[in-house]
Design a protein around this motif. Structure first.
Motif, short mmCIF file in Angstrom:
data_model
loop_
_atom_site.label_atom_id
_atom_site.label_comp_id
_atom_site.label_asym_id
_atom_site.label_seq_id
_atom_site.Cartn_x
_atom_site.Cartn_y
_atom_site.Cartn_z
N ARG A 107 28.42 47.56 61.89
CA ARG A 107 28.39 46.76 63.12
C ARG A 107 28.04 45.31 62.83
O ARG A 107 28.47 44.40 63.53
N LYS A 108 27.22 45.09 61.80
CA LYS A 108 26.86 43.72 61.42
C LYS A 108 28.01 42.98 60.76
O LYS A 108 27.97 41.76 60.62
N GLY A 109 29.02 43.71 60.33
CA GLY A 109 30.18 43.07 59.72
C GLY A 109 30.27 43.22 58.22
O GLY A 109 31.16 42.64 57.58
N MET A 110 29.36 43.98 57.61
CA MET A 110 29.43 44.17 56.16
C MET A 110 30.61 45.08 55.83
O MET A 110 30.72 46.18 56.34
N LYS A 111 31.51 44.58 55.00
CA LYS A 111 32.72 45.33 54.67
C LYS A 111 32.72 45.70 53.19
O LYS A 111 31.88 45.26 52.42
N SER A 112 33.69 46.50 52.83
CA SER A 112 33.81 46.89 51.43
C SER A 112 34.15 45.66 50.59
O SER A 112 34.88 44.77 51.03
N ARG A 113 33.62 45.62 49.38
CA ARG A 113 33.84 44.48 48.50
C ARG A 113 35.09 44.69 47.66
O ARG A 113 35.44 45.80 47.32
N THR A 114 35.75 43.57 47.34
CA THR A 114 36.92 43.65 46.47
C THR A 114 36.75 42.71 45.28
O THR A 114 36.06 41.70 45.37
N ILE A 115 37.36 43.07 44.18
CA ILE A 115 37.38 42.21 42.99
C ILE A 115 38.82 42.11 42.51
O ILE A 115 39.67 42.95 42.85
N SER A 116 39.10 41.05 41.75
CA SER A 116 40.44 40.88 41.17
C SER A 116 40.49 41.59 39.82
O SER A 116 39.60 41.41 38.98
N VAL A 117 41.52 42.40 39.62
CA VAL A 117 41.69 43.10 38.35
C VAL A 117 43.08 42.80 37.80
O VAL A 117 44.03 42.54 38.55
N VAL A 118 43.17 42.82 36.49
CA VAL A 118 44.44 42.59 35.81
C VAL A 118 44.99 43.94 35.37
O VAL A 118 44.28 44.74 34.74
N ARG A 119 46.28 44.19 35.71
CA ARG A 119 46.92 45.47 35.36
C ARG A 119 48.27 45.21 34.72
O ARG A 119 48.93 44.20 35.00
N LEU A 120 48.72 46.17 33.90
CA LEU A 120 50.09 46.15 33.38
C LEU A 120 51.06 46.56 34.47
O LEU A 120 50.74 47.43 35.30
N CYS A 121 52.25 45.97 34.46
CA CYS A 121 53.25 46.42 35.43
C CYS A 121 54.57 46.76 34.73
O CYS A 121 55.63 46.78 35.35
N ARG A 122 54.51 47.02 33.48
CA ARG A 122 55.69 47.48 32.71
C ARG A 122 55.35 48.81 32.05
O ARG A 122 54.19 49.17 31.90
N ASP A 123 56.38 49.56 31.63
CA ASP A 123 56.12 50.82 30.94
C ASP A 123 55.63 50.55 29.53
O ASP A 123 55.83 49.47 28.96
N GLY A 124 54.99 51.54 28.96
CA GLY A 124 54.35 51.39 27.65
C GLY A 124 55.30 50.95 26.55
O GLY A 124 54.96 50.12 25.70
N ALA A 125 56.52 51.49 26.53
CA ALA A 125 57.48 51.17 25.45
C ALA A 125 57.85 49.69 25.47
O ALA A 125 57.87 49.02 24.43
N SER A 126 58.13 49.14 26.66
CA SER A 126 58.53 47.74 26.75
C SER A 126 57.37 46.82 26.40
O SER A 126 57.57 45.74 25.84
#
Length: 750
Positions: A107-126
């Motif tokens: 009710r006070k407005g505290m929301k879930s926290r988010t962080i920036s993460v780096v991920r791969l977006c290609r398949d392992g072979a490439s």
């Protein structure tokens, strides 16, 4: 298509009323049922809940909604229906009921926290091909890809530390489509640093198997039903819950598990986390950040099982298939501020809207639940035997009057209990002692004139707490120094009377100096994780004697406990409350169940000045059915629950005469409502099924400088009770002089 022009908004006030507000054109696509909005109310701006949309309003001048708080509805339609039921059943405002669904931090407005993460977006072979191609000319970019291949995802600082890269390398890889920067929710994990060894289902006894099959069948039918799991202590009720929840998850649904005490949650959480991966927890001992993170984790669909105390019944789960209420008889499921709901009953209602199954578990069910099995509302499954057919502990009743007759004066530990403790401790076994009264001395009196030191704000004696060297009121929590002489006659004959857990701790340490003692009560269990640390020490054998209030009486499983001592079985039995006998029986049976769970067996010693009382004798023989039969006969004669329905009306104010005059008028209105109703209510009045008891001063007349008067409204059904109470509903618009409280299905009458 015509858009609704007005929003129906409820506020957190005692009135069960919906207010209309205009929806400005800029908010037409934002306002929705289940969202919170900011609206003007009088001279203030307040938060309200949108519960409806309409094109019609009988108010000519309406104010505009100021702001829409939520991007998506924070309350779904089923929650709104449960809140509607609560407001009608418990005579509270709909807004008051809705507030229960949202923790204060949300009710006070505290929301879930988010962080920036780096991920791969290609398949392992490439990625491997790319690494070999650029390794010589762009070694840092290649190293980034190698690290992400191993780790999966990382924050930029973590990635930069390992790969020695800078942000421009990350940006180049992102531009080429090899990596992506995403937002990820994070929480202040309750389980950080804790390892839960995964366990499989235990083999079931025949009785457990019957219960599990019944619950699984009802889950597959996806029809609302209530099952009372009546099982003696140690009969494996928790294993039934766990296997039922496994079925729920298999069917693609979710479960809520309510436990009565915060002290039970560490052991309970461990059991559930060892079986299921996605478990969330909700209870008042969490930090604000933890509570917010857990709530949003549930809201965002990242939990299959929610374990918690009373308020967890409002967890924002979708697709609820099962609600378990462990120790369903416990008074801690009853809320003592508005809305004065019972989580057990709210669970049954929520399950009805969810088409879910409710399992009520207890060795000593509430008489209301037990009665509902006899009239066909609930189904009952009995677990009559402990797992492994271990016998229930032998219970011995010690008549403390004989200790006095033998010329030894008032004693807190009988000779027999002391000898039994020595025998158990000498065998390196553990002892559990129950004294349901905290502090050092329950009251202080003058030896000369008989004066008892009482709270200046409340009509209650002050309790002496030695560690704080102060006398404290357990109602308003005011604290005063200990007087050196009698405030009334000025003599120095002040003496400390009675025993609380603090004084008993001192006595036991004197009698058993070679053994480690731990005291568990609300005075000692205030720190973070204090319950978990205390019980862990006891489980590991670092503590020989565990002394505590009722928080140690239920749900705990320690095989090395071979002796339970109940230092006074009389603390509840003499209270001016029709449930006193039931509460005494339940507490004794529950604490007795803490022993005899291992191969060494166990014994219970109950000290009492009322050895013939039926609640004590039936508890000693583990005879729930015998106790229930006798208690129900008594209730039926007086038309008390479960045969009738009760509501308690309490008025309070600074001036005793104002309160007395007001409650007299309330009583007249209630009696008038009965007489004007005609046949059904009036005939019930003559049969003592319906009526008004009182008004009278409350057993504790004064609390926090307010004088209190109360009355009891009795009826043969909730519909008739509701009809009577409706006549005084508008009286809840509290005046400055006198405030009124209505408690439907009260658990305490003091």
């Amino acid at each position: 298509m015509t858009c609704e022009r007005f929003a129906e908004v409820v506020l957190d006030i005692p009135l069960n009323k919906k207010f209309h507000y205009k929806i400005p054109p800029s908010f037409v696509n934002q306002v929705a049922i289940g969202k919170r909005v900011k609206v003007p109310f009088g001279n203030r701006t307040v938060v309200g809940y949108c519960v409806g949309l309409t094109n019609i309003s009988d108010v000519t001048t309406l104010k505009d909604i100021i702001h829409v708080i939520d991007t998506t509805p924070i309350l779904n339609s089923k929650m709104l229906r449960v809140a509607e039921w609560m407001s009608n059943f418990y005579f509270c405002g709909l807004g008051e009921a809705l507030v229960s669904f949202l923790p204060s931090v949300v009710r006070k407005g505290m929301k879930s926290r988010t962080i920036s993460v780096v991920r791969l977006c290609r398949d392992g072979a490439s990625v491997r091909d790319m690494v070999s191609t650029i390794k010589k000319r762009a070694p840092k970019q290649a190293r980034v890809l190698e690290v992400l291949t191993e780790e999966g995802e990382m924050t930029f600082p973590e990635l930069a530390s390992i790969s020695k890269c800078k942000m421009d390398s990350i940006n180049r890889l992102r531009d080429r489509g090899f990596i992506t920067l995403d937002k990820k929710e994070v929480s202040d994990s309750l389980f950080a640093g804790k390892h839960f060894k995964k366990t499989a289902h235990l083999s079931s006894t025949e009785e457990q198997e019957v219960a599990i099959r019944l619950i699984k069948r009802k889950l597959r039918e996806r029809k609302h039903s209530v099952v009372l799991l009546k099982g003696v202590t140690g009969s494996g009720k928790t294993e039934v819950y766990l296997q039922a929840i496994s079925e729920v998850i298999t069917l693609g649904m979710r479960a809520i598990v309510l436990v009565p005490e915060i002290s039970l949650t560490p052991q309970t959480i461990e059991r559930f986390k060892s079986r299921f991966d996605r478990v969330s927890v909700l209870h008042s001992s969490l930090t604000e950040r933890q509570r917010s993170d857990q709530w949003w984790e549930i809201k965002n669909g990242n939990a299959d099982v929610v374990v918690g105390a009373r308020s967890a019944v409002f967890a924002p789960l979708e697709d609820v298939g099962l609600i378990v209420i462990d120790e369903e008889h416990e008074n801690t499921f009853k809320q003592d501020t508005s809305p004065r709901y019972n989580a057990r009953d709210v669970s049954v209602v929520r399950a009805a809207y969810e088409n879910a199954v409710v399992v009520l578990g207890s060795a000593t069910p509430s008489l209301e639940s037990f009665y509902n099995t006899s009239n066909g509302k609930y189904e009952c499954v009995n677990l009559k035997n402990r797992v492994g057919h271990k016998p229930l502990p032998r219970v011995e009743i010690i008549d403390m009057r004989r200790e006095v007759y033998r010329g030894k004066g008032l004693k807190q530990i009988s000779n027999y209990l002391e000898l039994s403790m020595k025998q158990s401790l000498s065998r390196k076994e553990q002892v559990l002692l129950l004294l349901n009264r905290r502090g050092f001395s329950p009251f202080i009196s003058c030896r000369r004139c008989g004066f008892v030191l009482r709270c200046k704000r409340c009509d209650i004696s002050l309790t002496y707490h030695k560690k704080r060297d102060a006398v404290i009121c357990h109602y308003c929590f005011s604290e005063e120094p200990v007087p050196g002489e009698c405030p009334d006659c000025c003599s120095n004959g002040i003496r400390f009377q009675g025993f609380g857990t603090e004084r008993m701790e001192e006595l036991i340490k004197t009698r058993f100096p070679d053994y480690n003692l731990l005291r568990m009560d609300s005075d000692t269990m205030r720190g973070k994780d204090s319950h978990e640390k205390a019980l862990s020490s006891f489980r590991n054998g670092d503590i020989d004697i565990l002394l505590g209030t009722q928080m140690i009486a239920k749900g705990l499983d320690f095989p090395n406990v071979t002796l339970v001592g109940v230092l006074s079985a009389d603390t509840i039995i003499n209270l001016p409350d029709f449930r006193a006998g039931e509460k005494t029986f339940q507490l004794l049976c529950q604490v007795a169940g803490r022993t005899g769970r291992g191969s060494k067996g166990g014994k219970v010693v109950v000290q009492t000045y009322n050895p013939e009382h039926y609640s004590i004798t039936h508890a000693a023989s583990h005879d729930y059915d015998g106790f229930a039969k006798k208690e129900l006969e008594y209730r039926k004669q007086l038309y008390y629950p479960p045969y009738g329905r009760l509501a308690r009306v309490v008025l309070r104010g600074k001036n005793d005469q104002d309160v007395k005059e007001k409650i007299s008028k309330i009583a007249e209105k209630l009696m008038k409502a009965i007489k004007l109703s005609g046949g059904p209510l009036l005939s019930g009045l003559h049969k003592n099924k319906i009526g008004v008891l009182g008004p009278a001063p409350a057993p504790i007349v004064k609390v926090k400088d307010n004088y209190r008067w109360h009355l009891i409204v009795k009826a043969d059904s909730f519909n008739n009770l509701h009809t009577i109470l409706k006549s005084i509903e508008n009286e809840k618009r509290n005046s400055k002089k006198v405030q009124m409280m209505i408690d439907v299905d009260p658990y305490m009458l003091i």
